[in-house]
Design a protein around this motif. Structure first.
Motif, short mmCIF file in Angstrom:
data_model
loop_
_atom_site.label_atom_id
_atom_site.label_comp_id
_atom_site.label_asym_id
_atom_site.label_seq_id
_atom_site.Cartn_x
_atom_site.Cartn_y
_atom_site.Cartn_z
N THR A 141 -14.95 7.63 -2.07
CA THR A 141 -14.04 6.49 -1.98
C THR A 141 -12.84 6.76 -2.86
OG1 THR A 141 -15.24 5.28 -3.70
CG2 THR A 141 -15.84 4.82 -1.42
N ARG A 142 -11.67 6.46 -2.29
CA ARG A 142 -10.41 6.64 -3.01
C ARG A 142 -9.57 5.38 -2.87
NH1 ARG A 142 -8.31 12.54 -0.89
NH2 ARG A 142 -10.24 13.68 -1.27
N CYS A 143 -8.69 5.17 -3.82
CA CYS A 143 -7.73 4.07 -3.71
C CYS A 143 -6.80 4.39 -2.55
CB CYS A 143 -6.95 3.95 -5.02
SG CYS A 143 -5.61 2.75 -4.95
N ALA A 144 -6.61 3.43 -1.67
CA ALA A 144 -5.78 3.65 -0.49
C ALA A 144 -4.30 3.78 -0.83
CB ALA A 144 -5.98 2.52 0.52
N ARG A 145 -3.88 3.28 -1.99
CA ARG A 145 -2.46 3.37 -2.35
C ARG A 145 -2.14 4.67 -3.08
NH1 ARG A 145 0.45 -1.64 -4.98
NH2 ARG A 145 -1.14 -1.42 -6.59
N LEU A 175 0.81 -1.22 0.00
CA LEU A 175 0.00 0.00 0.00
C LEU A 175 0.85 1.27 0.00
CD1 LEU A 175 -2.83 -0.94 2.53
CD2 LEU A 175 -2.85 -1.09 0.02
N THR A 176 2.16 1.12 -0.15
CA THR A 176 3.04 2.28 -0.16
C THR A 176 2.67 3.20 -1.32
OG1 THR A 176 4.78 0.87 0.71
CG2 THR A 176 5.45 3.03 -0.15
N PRO A 177 2.40 4.47 -1.05
CA PRO A 177 2.02 5.39 -2.14
C PRO A 177 3.12 5.49 -3.20
CG PRO A 177 1.58 6.39 0.00
CD PRO A 177 2.38 5.14 0.26
N PRO A 178 2.73 5.74 -4.44
CA PRO A 178 3.73 5.91 -5.49
C PRO A 178 4.62 7.13 -5.20
CG PRO A 178 1.49 5.93 -6.40
CD PRO A 178 1.37 5.88 -4.92
N SER A 179 5.88 7.03 -5.58
CA SER A 179 6.78 8.17 -5.49
C SER A 179 6.32 9.21 -6.51
CB SER A 179 8.21 7.74 -5.81
OG SER A 179 8.30 7.37 -7.18
N ALA A 180 6.87 10.41 -6.44
CA ALA A 180 6.51 11.47 -7.40
C ALA A 180 6.80 11.02 -8.83
CB ALA A 180 7.25 12.76 -7.07
N ASP A 181 7.92 10.35 -9.05
CA ASP A 181 8.27 9.87 -10.38
C ASP A 181 7.32 8.77 -10.84
OD1 ASP A 181 10.01 9.82 -12.72
OD2 ASP A 181 10.70 7.87 -11.96
N GLU A 182 7.03 7.83 -9.94
CA GLU A 182 6.08 6.76 -10.28
C GLU A 182 4.71 7.35 -10.62
OE1 GLU A 182 7.46 2.89 -7.65
OE2 GLU A 182 6.45 4.55 -6.60
N ARG A 183 4.28 8.34 -9.84
CA ARG A 183 2.98 8.97 -10.07
C ARG A 183 2.92 9.65 -11.44
NH1 ARG A 183 -1.39 9.23 -7.12
NH2 ARG A 183 -2.91 10.71 -7.83
N ARG A 184 3.98 10.36 -11.79
CA ARG A 184 4.02 11.02 -13.11
C ARG A 184 3.88 9.99 -14.22
NH1 ARG A 184 7.57 14.39 -10.54
NH2 ARG A 184 9.39 13.13 -11.05
N ASP A 199 -10.48 -5.70 -0.07
CA ASP A 199 -9.85 -5.64 1.25
C ASP A 199 -10.17 -4.24 1.77
OD1 ASP A 199 -7.85 -4.98 3.27
OD2 ASP A 199 -6.60 -6.61 2.51
N GLU A 200 -10.72 -4.16 2.96
CA GLU A 200 -11.11 -2.84 3.48
C GLU A 200 -9.96 -1.85 3.52
OE1 GLU A 200 -13.73 -2.61 6.78
OE2 GLU A 200 -14.94 -4.30 6.05
N ALA A 201 -8.74 -2.36 3.66
CA ALA A 201 -7.57 -1.48 3.68
C ALA A 201 -7.24 -0.89 2.31
CB ALA A 201 -6.35 -2.24 4.22
N HIS A 202 -7.87 -1.40 1.25
CA HIS A 202 -7.58 -0.93 -0.11
C HIS A 202 -8.42 0.26 -0.53
CE1 HIS A 202 -5.58 -4.87 -1.68
NE2 HIS A 202 -5.24 -4.60 -0.43
N VAL A 203 -9.50 0.54 0.19
CA VAL A 203 -10.39 1.64 -0.15
C VAL A 203 -10.46 2.61 1.01
CG1 VAL A 203 -12.73 2.28 -0.84
CG2 VAL A 203 -11.73 0.15 -1.69
N LYS A 204 -10.17 3.86 0.71
CA LYS A 204 -10.17 4.91 1.74
C LYS A 204 -11.46 5.72 1.62
CE LYS A 204 -7.05 8.10 1.05
NZ LYS A 204 -5.82 8.90 1.05
#
Length: 161
Positions: free
Chosen positions: A105-109, A11-20, A86-91
């Protein structure tokens, strides 16, 4: 620090480069919904009538969000689910836009907009996750899950129940 969900997904958020890189793959309609909290028109989404066995993953980062077994026909014009993969996957985020109080609802990652959560669904949860088709990617059970973040993760095999 790497964070894992109870079902074993990173569930680690994408880095700025990964997000781009992820955002560069979106169509204008997908970007409007996922990044700008837009909504697709009702009854026109490509996944509304999808009934095959599989998983519904976040279109931006590929995290599994819903199972086909929890999808139901709500009559609202958007794919609806009574429980997440998985409840942890949806924020859930309080949304006061348009003069209403709703639960977004948002993606938790990756924190991308998926849709809204309402308390008018079927048993056993009485919940309705009302999700935009363009926010999701359907992955048939016979196909390996995508790994858009290309972190070399060994993704858990999708469960069928």
């Amino acid at each position: 620090m790497t964070q894992f969900s109870p079902s074993g997904f990173d569930l680690t958020p994408p880095s700025a480069d990964e997000r781009r890189k992820l955002e560069a793959t979106l169509t204008p309609e997908e970007a409007e919904v996922l990044l700008n909290h837009g909504t697709e028109a009702p009854f026109c989404g490509g996944l509304l009538d999808q009934k095959d066995d599989g998983l519904y993953c976040c279109r931006l980062c590929s995290l599994p969000l819903f199972r086909h077994q929890t999808k139901f026909e709500s009559g609202t014009g958007w794919p609806s689910f009574w429980a997440p993969f998985d409840e942890a996957h949806v924020k859930a985020v309080r949304d006061t836009s348009y003069g209403m109080v709703r639960i977004e609802t948002r993606c938790a990652r990756c924190d991308s907009h998926q849709g809204h959560l309402f308390p008018d669904g079927p048993p056993p949860t009485q919940l309705r996750y009302c999700i935009n088709s363009v926010s999701l990617e359907f992955v048939p059970m016979s196909v390996p899950l995508p790994d858009r973040l290309d972190r070399g993760d060994v993704l858990p095999a999708p469960a069928t129940s």
